[in-house]
Each structure stands twice: as structure tokens, then as C-alpha cells.
Design a protein around this motif. Structure first.
Motif, PDB file in Angstrom:
ATOM      1  N   TRP A  46      -7.167 -12.094 -13.729  1.00  0.00           N
ATOM      2  CA  TRP A  46      -6.981 -10.778 -13.857  1.00  0.00           C
ATOM      3  C   TRP A  46      -7.689  -9.618 -12.925  1.00  0.00           C
ATOM      4  O   TRP A  46      -8.641 -10.130 -12.446  1.00  0.00           O
ATOM      5  CB  TRP A  46      -7.554 -10.266 -15.269  1.00  0.00           C
ATOM      6  N   ILE A  47      -6.816  -8.691 -12.530  1.00  0.00           N
ATOM      7  CA  ILE A  47      -7.329  -7.552 -11.475  1.00  0.00           C
ATOM      8  C   ILE A  47      -7.893  -6.644 -12.777  1.00  0.00           C
ATOM      9  O   ILE A  47      -7.303  -6.183 -13.685  1.00  0.00           O
ATOM     10  CB  ILE A  47      -6.642  -6.911 -10.740  1.00  0.00           C
ATOM     11  N   ALA A  48      -9.193  -6.327 -12.718  1.00  0.00           N
ATOM     12  CA  ALA A  48      -9.949  -5.464 -13.588  1.00  0.00           C
ATOM     13  C   ALA A  48     -10.254  -4.043 -12.820  1.00  0.00           C
ATOM     14  O   ALA A  48     -10.865  -4.119 -11.970  1.00  0.00           O
ATOM     15  CB  ALA A  48     -11.173  -5.870 -14.230  1.00  0.00           C
ATOM     16  N   THR A  49      -9.494  -2.915 -13.280  1.00  0.00           N
ATOM     17  CA  THR A  49      -9.439  -1.738 -12.484  1.00  0.00           C
ATOM     18  C   THR A  49      -9.442  -0.393 -13.519  1.00  0.00           C
ATOM     19  O   THR A  49      -9.035  -0.734 -14.561  1.00  0.00           O
ATOM     20  CB  THR A  49      -8.604  -1.503 -11.381  1.00  0.00           C
ATOM     21  N   ASP A  50      -9.825   0.763 -12.888  1.00  0.00           N
ATOM     22  CA  ASP A  50      -9.685   1.827 -13.822  1.00  0.00           C
ATOM     23  C   ASP A  50      -8.683   2.921 -13.042  1.00  0.00           C
ATOM     24  O   ASP A  50      -8.518   3.905 -13.501  1.00  0.00           O
ATOM     25  CB  ASP A  50     -10.863   2.533 -14.331  1.00  0.00           C
ATOM     26  N   ASP A  51      -8.037   2.394 -12.005  1.00  0.00           N
ATOM     27  CA  ASP A  51      -7.088   3.062 -11.078  1.00  0.00           C
ATOM     28  C   ASP A  51      -5.745   2.595 -11.312  1.00  0.00           C
ATOM     29  O   ASP A  51      -5.452   1.612 -11.005  1.00  0.00           O
ATOM     30  CB  ASP A  51      -7.629   3.239  -9.871  1.00  0.00           C
ATOM     31  N   GLU A  52      -4.918   3.661 -11.507  1.00  0.00           N
ATOM     32  CA  GLU A  52      -3.250   3.203 -11.880  1.00  0.00           C
ATOM     33  C   GLU A  52      -2.861   2.784 -10.172  1.00  0.00           C
ATOM     34  O   GLU A  52      -1.783   2.116 -10.276  1.00  0.00           O
ATOM     35  CB  GLU A  52      -2.450   4.340 -12.296  1.00  0.00           C
ATOM     36  N   ARG A  53      -3.411   3.197  -9.035  1.00  0.00           N
ATOM     37  CA  ARG A  53      -2.752   3.039  -8.052  1.00  0.00           C
ATOM     38  C   ARG A  53      -3.061   1.485  -7.773  1.00  0.00           C
ATOM     39  O   ARG A  53      -2.338   1.153  -6.994  1.00  0.00           O
ATOM     40  CB  ARG A  53      -3.470   4.170  -6.880  1.00  0.00           C
ATOM     41  N   ILE A  54      -4.398   1.088  -8.066  1.00  0.00           N
ATOM     42  CA  ILE A  54      -4.534  -0.325  -7.817  1.00  0.00           C
ATOM     43  C   ILE A  54      -3.534  -1.264  -8.760  1.00  0.00           C
ATOM     44  O   ILE A  54      -3.115  -2.237  -8.410  1.00  0.00           O
ATOM     45  CB  ILE A  54      -5.851  -0.482  -7.837  1.00  0.00           C
ATOM     46  N   ALA A  55      -3.647  -0.478 -10.045  1.00  0.00           N
ATOM     47  CA  ALA A  55      -2.832  -1.255 -11.003  1.00  0.00           C
ATOM     48  C   ALA A  55      -1.326  -1.468 -10.596  1.00  0.00           C
ATOM     49  O   ALA A  55      -0.511  -2.577 -10.786  1.00  0.00           O
ATOM     50  CB  ALA A  55      -2.842  -0.901 -12.395  1.00  0.00           C
ATOM     51  N   ASP A  56      -0.863  -0.440 -10.127  1.00  0.00           N
ATOM     52  CA  ASP A  56       0.470  -0.514  -9.572  1.00  0.00           C
ATOM     53  C   ASP A  56       0.750  -1.551  -8.388  1.00  0.00           C
ATOM     54  O   ASP A  56       1.955  -2.330  -8.575  1.00  0.00           O
ATOM     55  CB  ASP A  56       1.111   0.965  -9.392  1.00  0.00           C
ATOM     56  N   ALA A  57      -0.099  -1.470  -7.729  1.00  0.00           N
ATOM     57  CA  ALA A  57       0.135  -2.417  -6.483  1.00  0.00           C
ATOM     58  C   ALA A  57      -0.034  -3.911  -7.129  1.00  0.00           C
ATOM     59  O   ALA A  57       0.580  -4.814  -6.370  1.00  0.00           O
ATOM     60  CB  ALA A  57      -1.313  -2.299  -5.304  1.00  0.00           C
ATOM     61  N   VAL A  58      -1.002  -4.124  -7.801  1.00  0.00           N
ATOM     62  CA  VAL A  58      -0.985  -5.373  -8.367  1.00  0.00           C
ATOM     63  C   VAL A  58       0.096  -5.951  -8.926  1.00  0.00           C
ATOM     64  O   VAL A  58       0.714  -6.904  -9.145  1.00  0.00           O
ATOM     65  CB  VAL A  58      -2.256  -5.711  -9.317  1.00  0.00           C
ATOM     66  N   ARG A  59       0.750  -5.106  -9.906  1.00  0.00           N
ATOM     67  CA  ARG A  59       1.968  -5.384 -10.643  1.00  0.00           C
ATOM     68  C   ARG A  59       3.154  -5.601  -9.883  1.00  0.00           C
ATOM     69  O   ARG A  59       3.881  -6.531  -9.965  1.00  0.00           O
ATOM     70  CB  ARG A  59       2.246  -4.265 -11.671  1.00  0.00           C
ATOM     71  N   GLY A  60       2.948  -4.904  -8.726  1.00  0.00           N
ATOM     72  CA  GLY A  60       4.196  -5.031  -7.456  1.00  0.00           C
ATOM     73  C   GLY A  60       4.234  -6.604  -6.909  1.00  0.00           C
ATOM     74  O   GLY A  60       5.246  -6.874  -6.578  1.00  0.00           O
ATOM     75  N   PHE A  61       3.095  -7.083  -6.941  1.00  0.00           N
ATOM     76  CA  PHE A  61       3.180  -8.572  -6.607  1.00  0.00           C
ATOM     77  C   PHE A  61       3.064  -9.537  -7.335  1.00  0.00           C
ATOM     78  O   PHE A  61       2.833 -10.697  -7.199  1.00  0.00           O
ATOM     79  CB  PHE A  61       1.976  -8.776  -5.199  1.00  0.00           C
ATOM     80  N   GLY A  62       3.040  -9.039  -8.742  1.00  0.00           N
ATOM     81  CA  GLY A  62       3.086 -10.180  -9.998  1.00  0.00           C
ATOM     82  C   GLY A  62       1.682 -10.436 -10.369  1.00  0.00           C
ATOM     83  O   GLY A  62       1.613 -11.494 -11.213  1.00  0.00           O
TER      84      GLY A  62
END
Length: 267
Positions: A53-69
Motif C-alpha cells: 500500500w502507498i500511504a499518503t495524505d495527498d490526492e495528487r499522489i493517490a491519483d498517480a498511484v491509482r493510475g498505475f494500479g
């Protein structure tokens, strides 16, 4: 590795390198991928992607992670560092693995066998709160650390430890100080600390309860909270590895990391 969860803490803001998790890194085939993806790919080469899991508080990072699965767990903005973020992530996920691995989001060159050895060492030494690696520096790694220090850049972290393989201190300075004859050796007696930790979940809970320490604040090194509180940290030493496991601490690290990706044929 059974019953192991890998958490990759990632924050957007950084005084030295803002937006660092999204910094592009070009691999051997000319493909550019953000740092956070390369760190995730490093982790998923070690354990099943379902355990990362990537643990973050930032939606920009979250969006990038979801983008590569990748899997994301949103954590509190108040997390002081990656270890606190791992503790928060485990609580929010509602999972209870035997061991939690904190693989720093700026360490895409971490060797898989290092992570496996940390997990094995933690299972074998119940008296320590966590385990973390110390890699004997090759001359090129030592030179990189010294150059960063000479230029006033905060670069990699070094560690010193005793015969019992318990950490004595971690620093963003190059420690120990070496006389010229020792510095000139092919493998100077300095150990690079890689940003990866293995803990039991109860150690994470204890860490949060201890509160921030002065040493941790001064050095900017989260692991010093354990030492300041008198908690044993196990160090797993390694001989120099085949490549410089450079972390992305400053923009000047991009070129050397890309060179290693290309030399190792990592797309």
C-alpha cells in the motif's frame, strides 16, 4: 514472505524537494515513471502487490498511484514521519500482519534480498523493536556522501552499531569520522543506512505513544525516536551491493539514479 505488509509512506511537501514522489525517473528503455511508481515496483518485486500500500495524505499522489494500479490508504496530515504514517495506515486498513515493512518512497533501488533479510532477522530477535539495514560503503558511495556533505546538501544517512548489531546512532552526517588512510580504502568503514524498516505492529503503536524526540527533530531521522527512548534497534549489516542504492534526496540525485536504472536494465 507470508504475513508481511509493505507500506510505502509518501508525502507531497518536502523542504528539499517539493513534489518528490511525482518526480520523473527515466529507465533503461527511455520510459519515464514517477518516483512513487518505481518505489512501488521495487516493493512488488519482493511481495505480492496485494500486500503493498502507498500511504499518503495527498490526492495528487493517490491519483498517480491509482493510475498505475497500486493500492492507496489515505492517512492523517498530522503524521510526523513515515513510521507514524505506517502506524496510521495499519490502523485504517484494519489489518494485523505479523510484520510491517516500511519501504521509503524515495528508495527505488532497494535490493529485494535486503528486505527479506530484515524480516528474517526480526523474526529471530524478539528483543528488538525493529530491524533496518546497514550497507558497507563502496568507495563510490562514500564519495557521493562526502560530496553531498561538502556542498552543504543533506544526502544519505549513515549508521554506526555495536558488536551486538544494535544501532548506536544514525546521522545525516558521514559517521564515523575517517582518517585519510581509512577514507582511501576500496571499501571505507562507513555504513549507509537504507530507508527500509521491519517492525511488529506493537512496535509501531509504542513508537506513536512515545512522542517526538529532540534528536529526531534535530537530525530529521524518525528512527532516532526509538534510540532516544532506550528501545533497541537491530541492524542487519550487508557487504557492498552490486550498485549504489542511492535514495532520491535532492534533485542532483536524479542523474545518478537514472544511470543505475539504465545500467541494471530496469525499464
Amino acid at each position: 514472505m507470508a504475513d508481511v505488509a509493505v507500506i510505502i509512506p509518501a508525502r507531497y511537501q518536502s523542504s528539499r524537494y517539493p513534489a518528490k514522489p511525482l518526480a520523473p525517473l527515466v529507465g533503461a528503455t527511455g520510459t519515464s515513471k514517477p518516483l512513487i511508481r518505481r518505489s512501488w515496483e521495487c516493493a512488488t518485486a519482493i511481495v505480492d502487490p496485494a500486500a503493498v500500500w502507498i500511504a499518503t495524505d495527498d490526492e495528487r499522489i493517490a491519483d498517480a498511484v491509482r493510475g498505475f494500479g497500486g493500492q492507496v490508504v489515505m492517512t492523517a496530515e498530522s503524521c510526523a514521519n513515515g513510521t507514524e504514517r505506517c502506524a496510521d495506515a495499519i490502523g485504517r486498513l484494519g489489518i494485523a500482519p505479523e510484520i510491517v515493512v516500511n519501504l521509503q518512497g524515495d528508495a527505488p533501488l532497494t535490493p529485494g534480498h535486503v528486505v527479506t533479510a530484515l524480516v528474517d532477522a526480526l523474526r529471530e530477535t524478539p528483543e528488538v523493536a525493529m530491524t533496518t539495514p546497514a550497507i558497507r560503503c563502496a568507495r563510490s558511495t562514500y564519495a557521493h556522501l562526502v560530496e553531498d556533505q561538502a556542498q552543504g546538501r543533506v544526502g544519505g544517512t549513515t549508521v554506526v552499531f555495536g558488536a551486538d548489531r544494535r544501532a548506536l546512532y544514525f546521522s545525516k552526517r558521514v559517521i564515523p569520522h575517517l582518517p585519510p588512510e581509512a577514507a582511501a580504502l576500496p571499501f571505507p568503514p562507513v555504513h549507509l543506512h537504507l530507508g527500509v524498516y521491519a517492525y511488529r505492529p506493537e512496535a509501531l503503536r509504542r513508537y506513536v505513544a512515545m512522542g517526538v524526540s529532540e534528536l529526531e527533530q534535530l537530525e530529521g531521522l524518525e528512527q532516532l525516536r526509538f534510540l532516544a527512548g532506550g528501545v533497541a534497534v537491530g541492524v542487519v549489516p550487508f557487504d557492498p551491493i552490486e550498485w549504489d542504492a542511492i535514495e532520491l534526496n535532492n534533485p542532483t540525485d536524479v542523474g545518478p539514479i537514472e544511470a543505475i536504472l539504465k545500467a541494471r536494465g530496469i525499464a
